[in-house]
Design a protein around this motif. Structure first.
Motif, PDB file in Angstrom:
ATOM      1  N   ARG A 175       0.834  -1.208   0.000  1.00  0.00           N
ATOM      2  CA  ARG A 175       0.000   0.000   0.000  1.00  0.00           C
ATOM      3  C   ARG A 175       0.870   1.261   0.000  1.00  0.00           C
ATOM      4  N   LYS A 176       1.947   1.239   0.770  1.00  0.00           N
ATOM      5  CA  LYS A 176       2.837   2.404   0.822  1.00  0.00           C
ATOM      6  C   LYS A 176       3.517   2.645  -0.528  1.00  0.00           C
ATOM      7  N   LEU A 221       2.385   1.763  -3.501  1.00  0.00           N
ATOM      8  CA  LEU A 221       1.382   2.259  -4.449  1.00  0.00           C
ATOM      9  C   LEU A 221       1.110   3.740  -4.208  1.00  0.00           C
ATOM     10  N   SER A 222       1.049   4.131  -2.942  1.00  0.00           N
ATOM     11  CA  SER A 222       0.832   5.548  -2.615  1.00  0.00           C
ATOM     12  C   SER A 222       2.025   6.395  -3.035  1.00  0.00           C
ATOM     13  N   LYS A 223       3.233   5.876  -2.845  1.00  0.00           N
ATOM     14  CA  LYS A 223       4.436   6.611  -3.259  1.00  0.00           C
ATOM     15  C   LYS A 223       4.466   6.779  -4.770  1.00  0.00           C
ATOM     16  N   ALA A 231       1.922   6.846  -6.784  1.00  0.00           N
ATOM     17  CA  ALA A 231       0.908   7.835  -7.133  1.00  0.00           C
ATOM     18  C   ALA A 231       1.384   9.256  -6.832  1.00  0.00           C
ATOM     19  N   ASN A 232       2.185   9.400  -5.785  1.00  0.00           N
ATOM     20  CA  ASN A 232       2.698  10.722  -5.420  1.00  0.00           C
ATOM     21  C   ASN A 232       3.809  11.183  -6.363  1.00  0.00           C
ATOM     22  N   GLU A 254      -9.727  -1.617  -3.834  1.00  0.00           N
ATOM     23  CA  GLU A 254      -8.632  -0.789  -3.324  1.00  0.00           C
ATOM     24  C   GLU A 254      -7.590  -0.523  -4.414  1.00  0.00           C
ATOM     25  N   HIS A 314      -6.091   3.239  -6.225  1.00  0.00           N
ATOM     26  CA  HIS A 314      -4.690   3.615  -6.479  1.00  0.00           C
ATOM     27  C   HIS A 314      -4.459   3.856  -7.969  1.00  0.00           C
ATOM     28  N   THR A 325      -6.012   7.099  -9.247  1.00  0.00           N
ATOM     29  CA  THR A 325      -5.224   8.257  -8.809  1.00  0.00           C
ATOM     30  C   THR A 325      -4.011   8.455  -9.722  1.00  0.00           C
TER      31      THR A 325
END
Length: 305
Positions: free
Chosen positions: A95-96, A98-100, A102-103, A161, A165, A168
Motif C-alpha cells: 500500500r505504501k 502504491l501511494s508513493k 501515485a505521489n 482498493e 490507487h 489516482t
C-alpha cells in the motif's frame, strides 16, 4: 572605417550566437519538463510464511523470480524501478509503495505495475460485485481463511482498493500518459506441487468468507474487456494471466520457475522496448497460446476505451 564595419559584424554575430544559445537552453528546459518518465513497481512473492494451522498457510510459489527477471530488463529500458519481494511484500508495504508511486508520477509518464503472487476471491461486502465476490491479491502476511478475532482479511488487497490507487495514478499522468497493470496471479485452481516434474499453480478454489460461503467462479469465456474511460485519465491496460475460473500455471525455463505471463512479457521485452502501442500485448497472447503447458489458461486483457 573598415575596422568599424568588421566590429559591427562581429557584434551582430555575437548577439545572434547568444540568442541561439538562450533559445536552445529554453527549448531544452521545455523539452525536459515535457519528457516522459518511465516508472515501474514490481511485487513478487515466493516464500509465504507457515502458520500453525495448515488451513491458514499458502503454498510456496515463485513470484519473486518474476521480479528478478524483469527488474534489470526494465532498468535497461530507462525505467525507474521500485520492487518488493517475499517478506518485504506485506500488505502495508504494498500500500505504501502504491501511494508513493501515485505521489511521484508526473503528466505524460508511462507506468508499469506488476503483481506476481497468490490471488483469492473474497466475499463481497459492499454489493458492487454481480457474482458476490471481489478479487484480491494475497500479500505476504495474508492468511487463507477467515478466523474471527484472529484473521479477518485486513491484509488482503481487494480489487476495489487497487482501483482507487490506479485511478489516482491515471489522473496524475493524464491523457498523454499510459498505465500498464500486469497480474500474474489467479484465484482459481488448487495450490499444489508434484514430485519429479513439479507443477506450481497460483491461487486457490477456496473463497475468503466470514459466513463460510462456497465460492463458485462465474464462467465467462471472454478474453478481452473494455474499461469505461473518463476525461482526464490516462489509457489503462490490465493484463491478467488467466480467466477467473482457470488456473495460472507456472512454467520452468532454464531450470527456474516463473509466472507464465511474467516470462512471456520478459521474452517480448528482450527484443522490443515497452511503448504505449499495445500491439505487443497481442504478441504475448499469441506466444502463450503456442505453449502446450498453458492449454488450460487464456490471457485476459482489459483496456480503457
Amino acid at each position: 572605417m573598415n575596422g568599424f564595419v568588421v566590429d559591427q559584424h562581429y557584434t551582430a554575430f555575437r548577439k545572434r550566437r547568444l540568442s541561439i544559445i538562450i533559445l536552445s537552453v529554453m527549448l531544452s528546459i521545455i523539452g525536459s519538463a515535457n519528457a516522459q518518465s518511465k516508472r515501474a513497481l514490481l511485487i513478487g512473492i515466493s516464500d509465504y510464511p507457515t502458520y500453525p494451522s495448515s488451513k491458514q498457510s499458502w503454498s510456496q510459489i515463485h513470484g519473486a523470480n518474476d521480479v528478478e527477471l524483469l527488474n534489470p530488463l526494465l532498468i535497461s529500458q530507462k525505467f525507474s524501478v521500485m520492487s518488493l519481494t517475499n517478506s518485504n511484500a506485506t500488505a502495508s508495504a504494498i500500500r505504501k509503495k502504491l501511494s508513493k508511486l501515485a505521489n511521484d508520477v508526473e503528466p505524460g509518464d508511462m507506468i508499469y505495475i506488476h503483481f506476481s503472487m497468490h490471488g483469492q476471491a473474497v466475499e463481497d461486502e459492499n454489493g458492487d460485485e454481480e457474482d458476490g465476490w471481489d478479487e484480491a491479491l494475497v500479500p505476504y502476511d495474508a492468511q487463507r481463511n477467515y478466523l474471527k478475532g484472529q484473521y479477518e482479511g485486513e491484509q488482503h488487497i481487494l480489487d476495489d482498493e487497487i482501483q482507487v490507487h490506479i485511478d489516482t495514478i491515471r489522473k496524475k499522468v493524464g491523457e498523454k500518459g499510459c498505465v500498464y497493470v500486469i497480474i500474474d496471479a489467479c484465484h482459481a485452481g488448487t495450490s499444489y506441487r508434484g514430485e519429479e516434474d513439479s507443477t506450481f499453480i497460483r491461487g486457490t478454489t477456496s473463497g475468503f468468507s466470514k459466513r463460510g460461503s462456497l465460492y463458485l467462479p462465474r464462467i465467462d469465456k471472454r478474453s478481452s474487456f473494455n474499461i469505461p474511460n473518463k476525461v482526464g485519465l490516462s489509457n489503462l491496460i490490465m493484463i491478467e494471466a488467466c480467466r477467473s475460473y482457470e488456473t495460472n500455471t507456472e512454467i520452468k525455463q532454464n531450470g527456474k520457475y516463473y509466472g507464465s505471463l511474467s516470462y512471456y512479457v520478459y521474452a517480448y521485452l528482450l527484443t522490443s522496448p515497452l511503448t504505449s502501442d499495445i500491439k505487443w500485448v497481442e504478441e504475448v497472447r499469441k506466444n502463450m497460446d503456442r505453449d502446450s503447458r498453458l492449454i488450460k489458461q487464456h490471457l485476459v486483457i482489459e483496456q480503457s476505451e
